[in-house]
Design an enzyme around this catalytic site. Structure first.
Site, PDB file in Angstrom:
ATOM      1  N   HIS A   1       0.138  -0.861  78.171  1.00  0.00           N
ATOM      2  CA  HIS A   1      -0.896  -0.585  79.055  1.00  0.00           C
ATOM      3  C   HIS A   1      -0.845   0.755  79.730  1.00  0.00           C
ATOM      4  O   HIS A   1       0.118   1.229  79.980  1.00  0.00           O
ATOM      5  CB  HIS A   1      -1.343  -1.793  79.872  1.00  0.00           C
ATOM      6  CG  HIS A   1      -0.348  -2.285  80.817  1.00  0.00           C
ATOM      7  ND1 HIS A   1       0.660  -2.953  80.486  1.00  0.00           N
ATOM      8  CD2 HIS A   1      -0.070  -1.477  82.095  1.00  0.00           C
ATOM      9  CE1 HIS A   1       1.537  -3.521  81.790  1.00  0.00           C
ATOM     10  NE2 HIS A   1       0.887  -2.426  82.453  1.00  0.00           N
TER      11      HIS A   1
HETATM   12  P1  TYD Z   1       1.934  -8.931  81.387  1.00  0.00           P
HETATM   13  O1  TYD Z   1       0.627  -8.196  81.805  1.00  0.00           O
HETATM   14  O2  TYD Z   1       1.566  -9.465  79.897  1.00  0.00           O
HETATM   15  O3  TYD Z   1       3.118  -8.183  81.628  1.00  0.00           O
HETATM   16  P2  TYD Z   1       3.593  -6.964  80.700  1.00  0.00           P
HETATM   17  O4  TYD Z   1       2.668  -5.991  80.838  1.00  0.00           O
HETATM   18  O5  TYD Z   1       4.879  -6.480  81.443  1.00  0.00           O
HETATM   19  O6  TYD Z   1       3.896  -7.169  79.360  1.00  0.00           O
HETATM   20  O7  TYD Z   1       1.892 -10.190  82.445  1.00  0.00           O
HETATM   21  C1  TYD Z   1       2.521 -11.201  81.951  1.00  0.00           C
HETATM   22  C2  TYD Z   1       1.921 -12.376  82.574  1.00  0.00           C
HETATM   23  O8  TYD Z   1       2.064 -12.408  84.205  1.00  0.00           O
HETATM   24  C3  TYD Z   1       0.462 -12.345  82.712  1.00  0.00           C
HETATM   25  O9  TYD Z   1      -0.293 -13.764  82.345  1.00  0.00           O
HETATM   26  C4  TYD Z   1      -0.424 -11.872  83.985  1.00  0.00           C
HETATM   27  C5  TYD Z   1       1.077 -12.108  85.119  1.00  0.00           C
HETATM   28  N1  TYD Z   1       1.094 -11.390  86.001  1.00  0.00           N
HETATM   29  C6  TYD Z   1       0.728 -11.929  87.468  1.00  0.00           C
HETATM   30  O10 TYD Z   1       0.339 -12.719  87.521  1.00  0.00           O
HETATM   31  N2  TYD Z   1       0.894 -10.907  88.452  1.00  0.00           N
HETATM   32  C7  TYD Z   1       1.531  -9.550  88.119  1.00  0.00           C
HETATM   33  O11 TYD Z   1       1.634  -8.932  89.070  1.00  0.00           O
HETATM   34  C8  TYD Z   1       1.815  -9.298  86.692  1.00  0.00           C
HETATM   35  C9  TYD Z   1       2.586  -7.761  86.434  1.00  0.00           C
HETATM   36  C10 TYD Z   1       1.724  -9.943  85.905  1.00  0.00           C
END
Ligand code: TYD
Length: 136
Positions: free
Chosen positions: A49
């Site tokens: 992303h």
């Molecule tokens: P995700 O966006 O998939 O992580 P990455 O981009 O590192 O692969 O996030 C994983 C999960 O954690 C998703 O359910 C959203 C949650 N999350 C939060 O609640 N708060 C946050 O600050 C972040 C980064 C993720």
């Protein structure tokens, strides 16, 4: 590429090492959120992303991982494996994280609270958005 590696000052003595990070000092923004990735499984790639306005500093405080960066024009691979080294990532940069060692802990300092509306999770949409910005 609006990203750069930053070496933090290390306070060391015979007891060991310490790094201190403050908003708008070592970190070039006010820190609003901290999160960390650990126990990442072998072979996992995550991220995929860009952010519309969020800025971040990534620090691999234990172990090692790789970060793929893409600003729509050029790409860069960065290895993070030093607890005193941060990777600043501005907005509008596509990132993927991979090659996590089993002991990797990737600490992220972020300029905004979690806001799904700030994410661009579709690569084609990311390219359109950076190209659009360039033409305005
Ligand atoms: P995700 O966006 O998939 O992580 P990455 O981009 O590192 O692969 O996030 C994983 C999960 O954690 C998703 O359910 C959203 C949650 N999350 C939060 O609640 N708060 C946050 O600050 C972040 C980064 C993720």
């Amino acid at each position: 590429m609006k990203s750069r590696l930053v070496n933090f000052q290390q306070h060391g003595d015979k007891r060991g090492m310490l790094v201190a990070l403050e908003s708008n000092k070592e970190i070039p923004f006010a820190i609003k959120r901290v999160y960390y990735l650990y126990d990442t499984k072998i072979g996992v790639h995550r991220g995929f992303h860009a952010h519309k306005s969020l800025e971040q500093i990534l620090i691999c405080i234990s172990g090692e991982c790789c970060i793929h960066l893409d600003d729509g024009k050029e790409t860069q691979e960065v290895i993070l494996n030093k607890p005193y080294e941060g990777l600043y990532i501005a907005n509008d940069i596509w990132r993927e994280m991979y090659n996590f060692s089993s002991n990797a802990v990737l600490l992220v300092l972020a300029s905004e609270l979690y806001n799904e509306a700030d994410y661009i999770r579709d690569y084609k949409e990311f390219l359109q958005s950076v190209n659009q910005e360039e033409n305005t």
